[in-house]
Design an enzyme around this catalytic site. Structure first.
Site, short mmCIF file in Angstrom:
data_model
loop_
_atom_site.label_atom_id
_atom_site.label_comp_id
_atom_site.label_asym_id
_atom_site.label_seq_id
_atom_site.Cartn_x
_atom_site.Cartn_y
_atom_site.Cartn_z
N HIS A 45 52.85 -12.83 -19.95
CA HIS A 45 53.68 -13.60 -20.87
C HIS A 45 55.16 -13.46 -20.53
O HIS A 45 56.03 -13.29 -21.38
CB HIS A 45 53.43 -13.19 -22.32
CG HIS A 45 53.81 -14.23 -23.32
ND1 HIS A 45 55.08 -14.35 -23.83
CD2 HIS A 45 53.10 -15.21 -23.91
CE1 HIS A 45 55.14 -15.34 -24.69
NE2 HIS A 45 53.93 -15.90 -24.76
N HIS A 84 48.43 -21.18 -31.26
CA HIS A 84 48.25 -19.87 -30.62
C HIS A 84 46.96 -19.24 -31.14
O HIS A 84 46.67 -19.28 -32.34
CB HIS A 84 49.43 -18.94 -30.94
CG HIS A 84 50.73 -19.41 -30.37
ND1 HIS A 84 51.48 -20.40 -30.98
CD2 HIS A 84 51.41 -19.04 -29.26
CE1 HIS A 84 52.58 -20.62 -30.26
NE2 HIS A 84 52.55 -19.80 -29.21
N HIS A 97 49.13 -19.04 -18.39
CA HIS A 97 50.27 -18.73 -19.24
C HIS A 97 50.97 -17.48 -18.72
O HIS A 97 51.54 -16.71 -19.50
CB HIS A 97 49.80 -18.53 -20.68
CG HIS A 97 50.86 -18.75 -21.71
ND1 HIS A 97 51.72 -19.82 -21.73
CD2 HIS A 97 51.22 -18.00 -22.81
CE1 HIS A 97 52.53 -19.75 -22.76
NE2 HIS A 97 52.26 -18.64 -23.43
N ASP A 126 47.82 -20.95 -26.96
CA ASP A 126 48.52 -20.05 -26.05
C ASP A 126 48.20 -18.58 -26.37
O ASP A 126 47.82 -18.23 -27.50
CB ASP A 126 50.03 -20.23 -26.15
CG ASP A 126 50.47 -21.60 -25.64
OD1 ASP A 126 49.60 -22.38 -25.20
OD2 ASP A 126 51.68 -21.88 -25.70
N ASP A 127 48.38 -17.75 -25.35
CA ASP A 127 48.46 -16.28 -25.46
C ASP A 127 47.12 -15.56 -25.47
O ASP A 127 47.09 -14.33 -25.50
CB ASP A 127 49.24 -15.83 -26.72
CG ASP A 127 50.67 -16.28 -26.70
OD1 ASP A 127 51.12 -16.74 -25.64
OD2 ASP A 127 51.35 -16.20 -27.75
#
Length: 725
Positions: A126, A225, A122, A71-72
């Site tokens: 965020h 992540h 995503h 993620d991210d």
């Protein structure tokens, strides 16, 4: 152009601020929105959820099949390291990317896909889809799709909601957000094993969380992540996980491949890709602009502090020098020649031995009936022991200026009439008929004190001095605008003049009050008429000859400044544009040797930086700070502004003290930052644009100067006389 530029700048800064509002696994404010109960089939089901016809369906990965999800990202430092680990072991993963980061790193996004991995959404910033309004949630997902289209030419069918985790941890609000995403055609991906690597618990604990249940050979969706902070522990843990499980027959693949679903990515049309590219380009431009503005903000602050300190130091040196060389009133003071300085040049027509030589005061006047009488009277009411003749040059006035001077009937006042030709021609006409070798040039709206001529002429006793700048005072300082101009004259002009005097690079003897040797004027061809700032042009020319131009702060002249913002704009527009013309005209002094080179290298860079470049970018810097106050953290910009005003106030108090002025007007200084300073900056912007476009000043008849470029031909309507606006 200015408004358009400000609009573009605002949009780009807001876009960058929006894109960087919340990135990474940052703490979020807890809220308790209600979204109804979560279906038990979801909370007890697999981590992959799809909503078809309103009926949720969940799926799990097959045994010994691991879907590593990240993620991210993408992150320019950590995503490539994760990709290197996957490629080294022949593994693949699924990257749930933040749209803003995709726009910033399109090449990295393409590498993710090129190496056989897949991409999910995503959101763009965020954002927590469970708490933001519905329209914001749709916008977040739509912008991410556009960023992917522009960066890699694809859309994605996968989404992972920020701050989500396992199915059994879904709240009602999160489930409602998942439903909305499902209704929009997305497959919502949660996780079986949340490693919480964003806490950086150590690589060993991340591995332990990822391997939970591997003894039974179960498959899993593992949440990791690749951005949002230091991810070195995550990179090390990914390598250990793969090295431990691959020998046991586990495969590491993308989520869709693990579930036997169609690929997550779908190619987009040329139109969608073009729209996406526009967003990517705007986001990258916004990011670059923000970085540039931050650098400019820092550089401007540093330069301002250095300039303020430098001005104060030179003012102190100037005061000590003046006091050290002071003589009793009525006597001349001769400058002490510094060690190593060559003797003063011998000038034809040098001052006679008379300690008080005759002085010719030249007053160019156009429609000055309101103040010409007071000006002439003040020139005659002088304590100068020598002979003083006053020459008033009526430059084609259409009012009673000439009649008033004639009616005074004073023998020492001479009236010269001529057609309107501009201030330089009027001054040259007066110089031609003047009988003295010491010439004082005075504006028609200026009033002298009784000792002004004596003090102004005194420095010319030094044969190395070719011109003297007096100290101009604002007479109409009652209103706020008058006080602002008074502060500017004392702080901005007179502190600079003290520094110029010490460095021997005075750029301007003001038209309101200045004394010159006739021989110095003859050497440079008289008062030039090919720029709009004849006083600056003339002073620069004299400095380049090697003669000194000094500042005599005790020679006071009172002048009437513009009483409205419109009049002030016109005056400063001409000053600024004319100063740039003069700088361009004398640019060769930067590379010349001797006195000309010394003047050019000391003065022109300073003027370029502090009177052109910094004011040119100041509106953008102010807008950047304002947006920071409104949309980011107001503490830093407000603290910087407070320190700026405090430092300026302290310097202003010192400058007023040096000039023997009360400090009461300083209460208007904070207000000056919001109106007056902005006006001066916009004047510089307009002047630079005028110069670059080769345009002529619309409010003022201008002769073709050729200083910057051919300003074109044609006639313009004039709202004032040539050279007097």
């Amino acid at each position: 152009m200015l408004l358009l530029g400000g609009l573009v700048l605002t949009v780009l800064l807001l876009l960058d601020g929006f894109a960087n509002g919340a990135v990474g696994e940052a703490p979020r404010a807890e809220s308790a929105p209600t979204g109804g109960p979560v279906p038990s089939s979801v909370t007890s089901g697999g981590p992959v959820v799809s909503v078809v016809d309103g009926a949720p369906r969940t799926r799990r990965t097959p045994p010994k099949t691991i879907a590593l999800t990240f993620d991210d990202g993408p992150d320019p430092e950590w995503t490539p390291r994760v990709l290197d680990v996957l490629r080294r072991h022949g593994a693949h993963g699924t990257f749930f990317t933040v749209g803003a980061r995709v726009a910033e790193h399109p090449a990295l996004t393409r590498r993710i896909l090129r190496e056989g991995n897949e991409i999910g959404s995503h959101t763009y910033t965020h954002a927590d889809l469970a708490t933001v309004p519905t329209w914001r949630g749709r916008l977040e997902l739509d912008l991410t799709q556009r960023a992917l289209a522009g960066a890699a030419g694809v859309h994605t069918r996968l989404v992972r909601m920020p701050y989500s985790s396992r199915p059994d941890g879904l709240t009602g609000a999160e489930w409602r957000a998942a439903e909305r995403a499902g209704e929009a055609g997305y497959v919502v991906v949660l996780t079986d094993r949340d490693t919480e690597d964003w806490r950086r618990p150590g690589a060993a604990k991340i591995v332990q969380a990822a391997l939970d249940g591997d003894a039974r050979g179960a498959g899993a969706v593992v949440m990791l992540h690749d951005s949002g902070g230091d991810r070195s522990q995550t990179v090390a843990a990914v390598e250990r996980i793969i090295e431990r499980l691959q020998p046991l027959g586990y495969r590491f693949t993308t989520l869709t491949a693990a579930l036997g679903l169609p690929p997550a990515e779908a190619r987009v049309s040329a139109r969608e890709r073009a729209v996406g590219w526009t967003l990517v380009a705007a986001q990258r431009a916004a990011s670059t602009l923000t970085g540039t503005m931050e650098a400019l903000f820092a550089v401007a602050g540093i330069l301002y502090v250095l300039r303020l300190v430098t001005l104060l130091l030179f003012a102190h040196v100037h005061v000590r020098r003046v006091r050290g060389h002071a003589r009793e009133p009525g006597r001349r003071r001769r400058r002490r020649r510094p060690r190593g300085e060559p003797p003063a040049p011998v000038i034809e027509g040098e001052l006679p031995p008379d300690p008080f030589p005759p002085v010719s005061v030249i007053v160019p006047a156009y429609n000055e009936e309101a103040g010409i009488g007071a000006a002439v009277a003040s020139l005659l009411d002088t304590d100068y022991p020598g002979t003083v003749e006053v020459i008033v040059v009526d430059d084609g006035s259409t009012d009673r200026t000439a009649e008033i001077v004639e009616a005074m009937g004073i023998p020492d006042v001479r009236l010269v009439r001529k057609p309107n030709g501009g201030k330089p021609s009027a001054l040259n006409a007066g110089i031609a008929v003047a009988g003295a070798d010491v010439l004082v040039l005075v504006d028609g709206d200026t009033v002298f004190q009784r000792d002004t001529i004596r003090r102004l002429v005194a420095p010319l006793a030094d044969p190395a001095v070719g011109a003297v700048s007096g100290n101009t005072k604002v007479a109409n300082r009652d209103g706020v605008l008058g006080r602002w101009q008074h502060i500017e004259y004392v702080i901005g002009f007179n502190l600079d003049r003290r520094m110029y005097d010490v460095l021997r690079c005075m750029p301007t003897v003001p038209g309101a009050i200045g004394a010159f040797r006739r021989s110095a004027l003859a050497r440079v061809g008289g008062v030039p008429g090919d720029t709009l700032a004849e006083d600056t042009d003339l002073t620069m020319a004299i400095c380049r000859t090697g003669l000194r131009v000094v500042y005599e702060e005790t020679a006071l002249a009172w002048t009437e400044t513009p009483a409205s913002l419109g009049q002030l704009w016109k005056q400063r527009y001409r000053w600024c544009y004319g100063t740039m013309q003069a700088m361009w005209k004398h640019r060769r002094s930067l590379v010349e040797g001797g006195a000309s080179g010394r003047f050019g290298r000391r003065c022109l860079p300073y003027l370029t930086v502090f009177q052109v470049l910094l004011p040119l970018f100041a509106p953008a810097i102010d807008l950047f700070a304002l947006l920071g106050v409104v949309f980011v953290d107001p503490v830093a910009p407000l603290l910087t502004w407070t320190v700026f005003v405090a430092a300026q106030t302290a310097a202003g108090a010192y400058a007023l003290w040096l000039d023997g002025e009360p400090i009461r007007p300083l209460w208007t200084l904070p207000l000056q930052q919001f109106v007056y300073r902005q006006l001066m900056y916009l004047v510089v912007v307009q002047s630079v644009v005028t110069a670059l476009l080769g345009s002529r000043l619309g409010w003022h008849t201008v002769r073709r100067t050729g200083t910057f470029t051919d300003l074109g031909s044609g006639r313009e309507q004039s709202r004032g006389p040539v050279g007097y606006t």
